[in-house]
Design an enzyme around this catalytic site. Structure first.
Site, PDB file in Angstrom:
ATOM      1  N   GLY A   1     105.182  38.516  -0.718  1.00 42.14           N
ATOM      2  CA  GLY A   1     103.756  38.340  -0.975  1.00 42.14           C
ATOM      3  C   GLY A   1     102.865  39.192  -0.104  1.00 42.14           C
ATOM      4  CB  SER A   2      99.599  38.261   1.387  1.00 47.56           C
ATOM      5  OG  SER A   2      99.314  37.397   0.317  1.00 47.56           O
ATOM      6  N   GLY A   3     102.082  39.953   2.812  1.00 48.54           N
ATOM      7  CA  GLY A   3     102.453  40.857   3.896  1.00 48.54           C
ATOM      8  C   GLY A   3     102.458  42.295   3.410  1.00 48.54           C
ATOM      9  CG  PHE A   4     105.013  44.022   0.228  1.00 50.47           C
ATOM     10  CD1 PHE A   4     105.870  43.120   0.838  1.00 50.47           C
ATOM     11  CD2 PHE A   4     105.543  45.182  -0.321  1.00 50.47           C
ATOM     12  CE1 PHE A   4     107.220  43.362   0.893  1.00 50.47           C
ATOM     13  CE2 PHE A   4     106.900  45.439  -0.263  1.00 50.47           C
ATOM     14  CZ  PHE A   4     107.757  44.529   0.342  1.00 50.47           C
ATOM     15  CE  LYS A   5      97.260  40.388  -1.274  1.00 49.25           C
ATOM     16  NZ  LYS A   5      96.823  38.996  -1.114  1.00 49.25           N
TER      17      LYS A   5
END
Lengths: 382, 573
Positions: B276-280
């Site tokens: 998820g958002s870690g990839f942002k």
């Protein structure tokens, strides 16, 4: 005792002034060392087999009192009385030995003991000194009177004794009895040819024992071809001496006694080696050597054939038993159960040795120098 | 009469003479005998005296052991060592007692063996038979006490992990014959089992104290949120050393069976998740690095976007135009995917590849997974991978990438071995490439600086607020990803909540990652199971404990960069 006067004619005083006090002192020393060692070694064994810690110590003290009493009583006898006592004892022991075969208590695969109350009696132990006296009497009688068939009687009784001991079976005692009897025969003047033949026969007997008795074969094989772990007791025993070094680990600090099955009896010398060191062991060997060698030296002046044969026989029994025990402990001889005289724990054995020692004391009393009731004006034979 | 008498006397005198002479022979024999005793006594008791060693058997067998080298942590604490555990066999030739008798006694000592089993072994064909391997010291003592020479104990050794389950997934385990099964035991088997190196312990990068803290916090949060599992990682962002790595449920390496089922696998190295958002973080770094946007740029996040038939919404909708720091801090899916669309598929793929997200990691265990990548990179995949969906990687992949984002832009492969071991002599040193030049520069120093500030912002004002720790400047990013259901689609109830953080963010040293597998919302979190409510406080608690331990000095609250960029209306949950 110190207040005894040489002119005091009481039995005790006579005994004190005629008895071999060096021998007495040596035995006292052995007994003292023995008590200390049994104190050190036996609690470990007693605890291992589930007895109270001082079980063996208590019994040993009882045996010691009995033994010292018996030794003293026998040493009070005159030589003639000793001879009579020995012969009677011999007959009684032969009967008991026969009874043991029929009704004896079996232990470790052998019938050697007769149960009397909480004590067990090993008839073969008492047979040894009695048989020595009997043999000495037979040989000396046939010297005195050539018509007396002493040699024949002796050979026959020897055959009976060996047969009884072998059937127990008790090979150690058989060898001991045979060795003593053989040397008595030798001293009684056996022709050299027969001496050679006898030695050959002894070797043959040992070979037969080796090939027919499995436990003998195993022990001898283990001794000459040691396999790791197979020689458990011997390994432990030698390690005890190595651990001990010169001065020992200290009283009670030994560990071998926890593993040796007979630390309080057959292997007590190893315990001494570990806890008290080579110095004490040398002292023990020395005391035995002094008793035996000094006894022999004294015999060189003796005139009476019976005394020579009897004392020599008893000394040989004592010395051989000590030598075999020490040699087994030091791994010079294959493992063979034999107690160390006056030091090991062991009821019958100690009592029997005490009787034998009492006989030696009695036979070596210096009647030649001092006769009771006679004012000592002359030296030597009056 | 008289002559006869004389003759008699003469014979008697002759006989006594003979007896006396022969006494001398006997005396000589005895003297010889006693002398031999003295010689032997002195040779044994004086010249062979040792005084210290008690038993040949006890001392000689020690050297025959085939020791497997120890494994120690970075401070030399033993993680794996060997214990002498004898095995019991029966040697029938030496047996004294009967088989029945012995079987009875042996079965009394070994409670796990029945009398019949022991007897069957003793009656089996062949002379030498194993009865039981790996005896305890008490059992060995009792067996020896039986005292039968037929009961043979032979020394062998058992691998012991004194910390039990604590570092199970890193260490791995060995089977009954000391053959390694997992972990570094398997990876470094050649070295560990080399008899020439058995004295040299293998030094890991692990710090068992941090491992303990991580494990404790993971366990407590896993219980608190009734999660199926948990995993965590502490990484030194400057060197790539893994300081702690934990995955729950775990297994006891002392138990020779190893992990029993898939749930006990190493979630950090083997488990692949859509994190998820870690990839942002990666998408925004890529956008900045490729100069697609700068910090003041932004995207309209008013309405959900439809890409390839899917409607993509924000979890924390602001329904307005958001600048880049806001997109990151509020974790806007819409803003991020619009940025990714500007970056384009090729540059996005190239960037992910540079971060090592497309292959297996180099970490020193065999049980590790590669990522699950989209089969093709169309507009949908570009959009979803931008916020960490449609691409599944191991937590270690994410952590290594995030470390590169904050450490000045260098991608340093994670390692389980301690680097810079010079102060420990005699310790094996396998890799020594800690020179920064050896590592690929994935983003510029400047971009890395910006990313630190963005991560800090996300904790201070964004979704990671619950990870705040007084005195430490922390940067971090939440990640709540719905689990893929078998057969396709996402589950709304089963989520992976994770939080990845770096501290102190002004001078990054340590990266802490923690995740919960399917946490349940509880009253305290208003029945929410999002990462900000579950994983973020967990990481906060971990940092609160390991910071002082690692000697990280506290800082007074610093100026928060870019806070001015956040619109006032953004200050809401």
């Amino acid at each position: 005792m110190g207040t005894f006067s040489r002119t005091d004619n009481s039995i005790l005083s006579t005994w004190w002034w005629t008895v071999d006090r060096w021998l007495l002192m040596s035995i006292a020393l052995l007994i003292t060392i023995g008590i200390v060692l049994v104190f050190g070694a036996s609690p470990a064994v007693a605890e291992r087999i589930g007895l109270s810690s001082f079980h063996f110590v208590e019994r040993q003290i009882v045996f010691l009192i009995l033994s010292v009493g018996a030794m003293f009583a026998v040493s009070l006898m005159s030589p003639v009385m000793v001879r009579r006592f020995g012969v009677i004892l011999f007959v009684v022991c032969l009967l008991l030995l026969g009874a043991t075969l029929v009704a004896g208590a079996e232990a470790k695969g052998a019938r050697r003991w007769i149960q009397i109350g909480s004590f067990t009696l090993q008839a073969s132990e008492f047979l040894k000194p009695a048989f020595i006296i009997f043999t000495a009497w037979m040989f000396s009688e046939s010297q005195r009177n050539p018509k007396f068939p002493g040699w024949k009687i002796s050979f026959v009784t020897f055959g009976i004794v060996v047969a009884l001991l072998i059937s127990q079976p008790d090979l150690g005692q058989t060898i001991l009895v045979a060795v003593v009897w053989g040397i008595q025969l030798f001293m009684a003047g056996l022709a050299w040819f027969w001496v050679g033949a006898l030695i050959a026969l002894a070797f043959f007997g040992l070979l037969v024992a080796y090939f027919t008795l499995p436990h003998v074969e195993k022990r001898v094989d283990n001794f000459f071809f040691p396999s790791p772990g197979g020689n458990y007791q011997v390994d432990l025993s030698l390690n005890a001496f190595k651990n001990g070094g010169i001065l020992g680990q200290g009283p009670g600090e030994g560990v071998v006694k926890k593993y040796l099955p007979d630390a309080h009896s057959d292997y007590i010398f190893a315990v001494a080696g570990e806890e008290f060191g080579a110095v004490i062991c040398l002292l023990i060997i020395l005391i035995f050597a002094v008793i035996v060698i000094r006894g022999f030296v004294n015999l060189l002046k003796e005139q009476d054939m019976f005394t020579v044969l009897a004392v020599a026989g008893l000394l040989i029994q004592f010395g051989t038993q000590a030598f075999i025990n020490l040699a087994v402990n030091l791994s010079i001889l294959p493992s063979k159960g034999m107690t160390l005289p006056f030091i090991s724990y062991g009821g019958s054995s100690m009592l029997s040795l005490a009787v034998g020692m009492g006989m030696i004391l009695s036979l070596t009393r210096r009647y030649s120098h001092y006769q009771p009731g006679q004012t000592a004006l002359t030296w030597g034979r009056g | 009469m008289k002559p006869i008498d004389l003759r008699m006397e003469g014979t008697r005198q002759g006989a006594i003479e003979t007896a006396r002479n022969r006494i001398i022979v006997v005396m000589a024999l005895f003297t010889l005998g006693f002398f031999s005793l003295v010689v032997k006594l002195i040779s044994v008791g004086v010249f062979q005296a040792n005084g210290t060693t008690y038993y040949q058997t006890a001392s000689s067998s020690q050297s025959a052991l085939m020791a497997r080298a120890d494994i120690v942590d970075r401070n030399g604490v033993i993680l794996a060592t060997n214990l002498k555990t004898p095995s019991l066999a029966i040697s029938k030739v030496d047996m004294r007692a009967s088989a029945e008798e012995l079987a009875q006694e042996v079965s009394e000592v070994l409670p796990e063996m029945e009398y019949e089993d022991v007897l069957a072994i003793m009656n089996a064909k062949g002379n030498h038979r194993w009865i039981k391997r790996k005896l305890t010291p008490k059992q060995e003592y009792d067996i020896r006490k039986i005292g039968d020479p037929g009961l043979v104990t032979s020394d062998s050794e058992k691998r012991i992990y004194p910390h039990g389950r604590l570092a199970a997934h890193i260490l791995g385990a060995v089977d009954i014959d000391n053959n390694p099964k997992l972990g570094v035991e398997a990876y470094f088997d050649e070295q560990l089992s080399d008899p020439a190196k058995s004295e040299e312990p293998l030094m890991l990068s692990i710090d068992i104290r941090l491992q303990h803290i991580l494990n404790q916090e993971l366990t407590s949060y896993m219980d608190k949120f009734l999660a199926k599992g948990a995993a965590g990682l502490v990484l030194d962002v400057r060197t790539g050393e893994v300081l702690a790595l934990s995955s729950l449920p775990d297994f006891d390496p002392n138990d020779l069976n190893g992990p029993k089922n898939l749930s006990e696998m190493n979630k950090v190295l083997q488990g692949v998740y859509e994190l998820g958002s870690g990839f942002k973080t990666f998408t925004i770094a890529s956008g900045l690095e490729n100069k697609v946007v700068d910090l003041s740029d932004g995207y309209d996040a008013t309405k959900p976007v439809v890409v390839g038939g899917f409607t993509i919404r924000d979890d924390h909708p602001k329904e307005r135009w958001l600048n880049i720091p806001e997109i990151f801090a509020y974790s806007s899916n819409i803003g991020t995917l619009k940025l990714a669309q500007d970056i384009g598929v090729e540059r996005q793929k190239e960037f992910f590849d540079k971060l090592g997200l497309f292959g297996k990691s180099d970490i020193e265990v065999y049980e590790k997974s590669g990522p699950l990548l989209p089969r093709q990179w169309g507009p949908t995949e570009l959009a979803t991978t931008a916020y960490g969906h449609g691409i599944a990687v191991t937590p270690l992949h994410l952590a290594t990438g995030i470390a590169a984002m904050v450490n000045g832009g260098r991608l340093i492969p994670a390692t389980l071995l301690r680097k810079n071991v010079s102060e420990f002599t005699g310790v094996t040193r396998i890799s020594s490439d800690d020179e920064s030049s050896a590592h690929s520069q994935v983003i510029s120093q400047e971009t890395s600086g910006i990313m630190r500030n963005l991560l800090h912002l996300a904790v201070e004002v964004g979704t990671g607020k619950n990870a705040k720790v007084d005195g430490y400047l922390i940067g971090g990013k939440t990640g709540t990803a719905e689990k893929v259901i078998k057969g396709g689609g996402y589950s709304h109830k089963a989520v992976i909540s994770s939080f990845i953080s770096v501290f102190p963010i002004n001078d990054p040293k340590y990266l802490v990652f923690a995740m919960l597998d399917e946490p349940q919302g509880i009253k305290e979190t208003f029945n929410l199971r999002t990462a900000g409510m579950t994983a973020a406080p967990m990481v906060g608690d971990i940092i609160r404990r390991i910071g002082p331990l690692m000697g990280v000095s506290t800082t007074k609250k610093d100026e928060i960069e870019y806070e001015d960029l956040i619109l006032v209306s953004g200050h809401e949950r």
